[in-house]
Motif scaffolding. Structure first.
Motif, short mmCIF file in Angstrom:
data_model
loop_
_atom_site.label_atom_id
_atom_site.label_comp_id
_atom_site.label_asym_id
_atom_site.label_seq_id
_atom_site.Cartn_x
_atom_site.Cartn_y
_atom_site.Cartn_z
N ILE A 95 0.85 -1.37 0.19
CA ILE A 95 -0.07 -0.09 0.04
C ILE A 95 1.02 1.29 -0.06
O ILE A 95 0.59 2.40 -0.65
N ALA A 96 2.09 1.16 0.75
CA ALA A 96 2.90 2.39 0.93
C ALA A 96 3.45 2.67 -0.48
O ALA A 96 3.64 3.87 -1.00
N ALA A 97 3.95 1.55 -1.33
CA ALA A 97 4.66 1.82 -2.59
C ALA A 97 4.29 0.77 -3.48
O ALA A 97 5.06 -0.10 -3.68
N PRO A 98 3.02 0.90 -4.01
CA PRO A 98 2.60 -0.11 -5.15
C PRO A 98 3.57 0.03 -6.31
O PRO A 98 3.82 1.06 -6.83
N SER A 99 3.95 -1.15 -6.84
CA SER A 99 4.85 -0.87 -8.03
C SER A 99 4.19 -1.33 -9.27
O SER A 99 4.66 -1.22 -10.34
N HIS A 100 3.05 -1.93 -9.16
CA HIS A 100 2.27 -2.21 -10.25
C HIS A 100 0.99 -1.40 -10.85
O HIS A 100 0.50 -1.08 -9.87
N ALA A 101 0.91 -1.16 -11.96
CA ALA A 101 -0.43 -0.25 -12.48
C ALA A 101 -1.71 -0.89 -11.71
O ALA A 101 -2.50 -0.24 -11.38
N THR A 102 -1.93 -2.31 -11.92
CA THR A 102 -3.09 -2.72 -11.43
C THR A 102 -3.17 -2.69 -10.01
O THR A 102 -4.31 -2.70 -9.48
N THR A 103 -2.08 -2.74 -9.14
CA THR A 103 -2.13 -2.46 -7.83
C THR A 103 -2.44 -1.13 -7.30
O THR A 103 -3.45 -0.90 -6.43
N ARG A 104 -1.90 -0.20 -8.19
CA ARG A 104 -2.37 1.26 -8.02
C ARG A 104 -3.79 1.32 -8.31
O ARG A 104 -4.72 2.18 -7.78
N ARG A 105 -4.39 0.67 -9.53
CA ARG A 105 -5.78 0.94 -9.64
C ARG A 105 -6.60 0.48 -8.44
O ARG A 105 -7.60 1.08 -8.23
N PHE A 106 -6.27 -0.87 -7.94
CA PHE A 106 -6.94 -1.23 -6.73
C PHE A 106 -6.98 -0.12 -5.59
O PHE A 106 -8.01 -0.02 -5.00
N LEU A 107 -5.86 0.52 -5.40
CA LEU A 107 -5.71 1.35 -4.35
C LEU A 107 -6.37 2.76 -4.59
O LEU A 107 -6.99 2.95 -3.63
N ASP A 108 -6.17 3.05 -5.77
CA ASP A 108 -7.03 4.50 -6.08
C ASP A 108 -8.55 4.23 -6.01
O ASP A 108 -9.07 5.47 -5.57
N ALA A 109 -9.17 3.12 -6.22
CA ALA A 109 -10.63 3.07 -6.33
C ALA A 109 -11.00 2.64 -4.88
O ALA A 109 -12.00 3.23 -4.57
N THR A 110 -10.14 2.81 -3.79
CA THR A 110 -10.61 2.76 -2.40
C THR A 110 -10.05 3.69 -1.59
O THR A 110 -10.84 4.19 -0.67
N LEU A 111 -8.74 3.91 -1.76
CA LEU A 111 -8.14 4.99 -0.97
C LEU A 111 -8.23 6.44 -1.10
O LEU A 111 -8.51 7.06 0.19
N ARG A 112 -8.25 6.77 -2.13
CA ARG A 112 -8.28 8.15 -2.50
C ARG A 112 -7.29 9.22 -1.58
O ARG A 112 -7.31 10.34 -1.62
N THR A 113 -6.22 8.50 -1.17
CA THR A 113 -5.25 9.28 -0.43
C THR A 113 -4.06 9.58 -1.36
O THR A 113 -3.14 10.62 -1.20
N ARG A 114 -4.10 9.09 -2.52
CA ARG A 114 -3.15 9.28 -3.37
C ARG A 114 -3.86 9.91 -4.81
O ARG A 114 -4.80 9.44 -5.00
N PRO A 115 -3.39 11.09 -5.20
CA PRO A 115 -3.90 11.74 -6.40
C PRO A 115 -3.71 11.01 -7.48
O PRO A 115 -2.95 10.14 -7.99
N GLY A 116 -4.76 10.78 -8.46
CA GLY A 116 -4.63 9.85 -9.54
C GLY A 116 -3.80 10.69 -10.67
O GLY A 116 -3.46 11.77 -10.35
N ASP A 117 -3.55 9.94 -11.72
CA ASP A 117 -2.72 10.57 -12.59
C ASP A 117 -3.27 11.79 -13.27
O ASP A 117 -2.38 12.65 -13.45
N GLY A 118 -4.54 11.94 -13.52
CA GLY A 118 -4.93 13.12 -14.20
C GLY A 118 -4.78 14.19 -13.06
O GLY A 118 -4.39 15.40 -13.32
N GLU A 119 -4.99 14.03 -11.69
CA GLU A 119 -5.00 15.03 -10.92
C GLU A 119 -3.65 15.54 -10.63
O GLU A 119 -3.33 16.82 -10.53
N LEU A 120 -2.57 14.46 -10.71
CA LEU A 120 -1.54 14.89 -10.73
C LEU A 120 -0.91 16.01 -11.70
O LEU A 120 0.01 17.21 -11.52
N GLU A 121 -1.35 15.80 -13.05
CA GLU A 121 -1.05 16.61 -14.32
C GLU A 121 -1.56 17.98 -13.82
O GLU A 121 -0.93 18.84 -14.27
N GLN A 122 -2.86 17.83 -13.61
CA GLN A 122 -3.55 19.08 -13.07
C GLN A 122 -2.58 19.93 -12.18
O GLN A 122 -2.34 21.20 -12.37
#
Ligand SMILES: Nc1ncnc2c1ncn2[C@@H]1O[C@H](COP(=O)(O)OP(=O)(O)OP(=O)(O)O)[C@@H](O)[C@H]1O
Length: 343
Positions: free
Chosen positions: A235-262
């Motif tokens: 959870i602290a440092a996901p290394s694979h895109a699929t893991t990040r997808r799972f985390l982004d869907a539930t945690l919301r503590t990490r900005p998504g790629d789009g939000e980062l770009e913004q």
């Protein structure tokens, strides 16, 4: 981990289904250790190969390649009778509970004991003990249709544990339950692990289940194990895109790629995401950083997430100032905070 710690070991496991001319590779070169006495989770989207993995672990299917060792026995080299013996050491619970509708709660829990040839007296005592453990003593004579989903799963757990198997395999065991009931069942599974010492393998597509219950997690994607490790680390440092997808869907503590770009385009600033454990406070660290490097910061995203008994904080900050100072501050953040990660 030494080999002796693993109650289930998969080595180079592959499974290909062939029907006529078509073949489907459900699992590919899986290496996985399930440590004794812990809760391990396998998470994956639909079609990732989770059910196939369950069927290999409980001996219902044989791998096309590799070996599956359960409790020291290599299932690939056993006879059907020997596989049944190993299977009796694995309790199973299911998404749809799989209770016998024509039997009472007592009858459901007693069923594996009857099969094992226990006397009526011993069955009675064991069922009473299990009903007390799952908190449903008053439901002994109810039929499954009179129970809520959560109660049915408690009975499923009691039945799975009746003969005291050292392993419990939970196949999407909370997927049919509402969030509150899910938490109740997860709390019960934790007690099964902690009080009874049962090794649990949870198969799920829900990161919240992993986060509340598991010690280790393996991420399956398209039949491949793309990432595994302690839940906290993943959870602290996901290394694979699929893991990040799972985390982004539930945690919301990490900005998504789009939000980062913004954030990057809206501010002339370095955007840094850091993960801290509950022994550290982000505020103190950031104040210290600002003092040392002569930069300013803005906290723009993040929060704390409960991970079993622990908490992890993930925060995204904007660092502004002289470019060299910002670079040094970003490097410092990575160096001093736990599992720091520059986004
Ligand atoms: N008996 C079978 N014959 C042919 N293909 C199969 C068989 N069992 C599974 N597969 C295929 O293997 C792949 C993995 O399936 P599996 O059921 O293990 O995934 P899953 O992660 O459990 O998915 P879900 O969450 O939807 O149940 C899929 O492409 C599926 O079509």
């Amino acid at each position: 981990m030494t080999e002796h710690d693993a109650l289930i070991e998969l080595r180079g496991v592959g499974k290909t289904f062939t029907r006529g001319k078509s073949t489907v590779t459900a699992l590919r070169d899986i290496d996985l250790d399930v440590p004794q006495g812990r809760v391990s989770a396998v998470i994956g989207y639909s079609g990732a190969g989770k059910s196939t993995l369950v069927r290999l672990i409980n001996g219902l299917e044989r791998p096309t390649e590799g070996s599956v060792v359960v409790d020291g026995k290599d299932l690939t080299s056993l006879s059907a009778k020997e596989i049944r013996e190993v299977r009796s050491r694995i309790g199973m619970i299911f998404q749809q509970f799989n209770l016998f509708s024509s039997r009472t709660v007592f009858g459901n829990i007693a069923y594996p004991l009857q099969l094992a040839g226990w006397s009526k007296e011993r069955q009675k005592a064991r069922v009473a003990e299990l009903l007390s453990f799952v908190g449903l003593t008053d439901k002994a004579w109810a039929y499954p249709e009179e129970l809520s989903g959560g109660q049915k799963q408690r009975i499923g757990i009691a039945r799975a544990l009746a003969t005291s198997p050292p392993i419990l395999l939970a196949d999407e065991a909370t997927s049919a339950l509402d969030p509150d009931t899910t938490q109740d069942v997860l709390r019960l599974l934790r007690r099964v692990n902690e009080e009874l010492g049962v090794t649990i393998v949870v198969i799920t597509h829900e990161m919240d289940v992993v986060r509340s219950l598991a010690d280790h997690v393996a991420v399956l994607d398209g039949g491949v194990l793309v990432e595994h490790g302690p839940v906290r680390d993943v959870i602290a440092a996901p290394s694979h895109a699929t893991t990040r997808r799972f985390l982004d869907a539930t945690l919301r503590t990490r900005p998504g790629d789009g939000e980062l770009e913004q954030l990057r385009s809206a501010y002339d600033a370095e955007v840094v995401t850091v993960t801290v454990d509950d022994r550290h406070t982000i505020g103190g660290r950031l104040s210290d950083l600002v003092r040392r490097h002569d930069v300013t910061f803005e906290l723009v995203h993040g929060g704390y997430t409960a991970v079993k008994d622990d908490a992890l904080g993930t925060f995204t900050v904007l660092l502004q100032g002289d470019p060299d100072a910002v670079r040094r501050a970003a490097a410092d953040l990575r160096g001093t905070l736990v599992d720091g990660d520059v986004a």
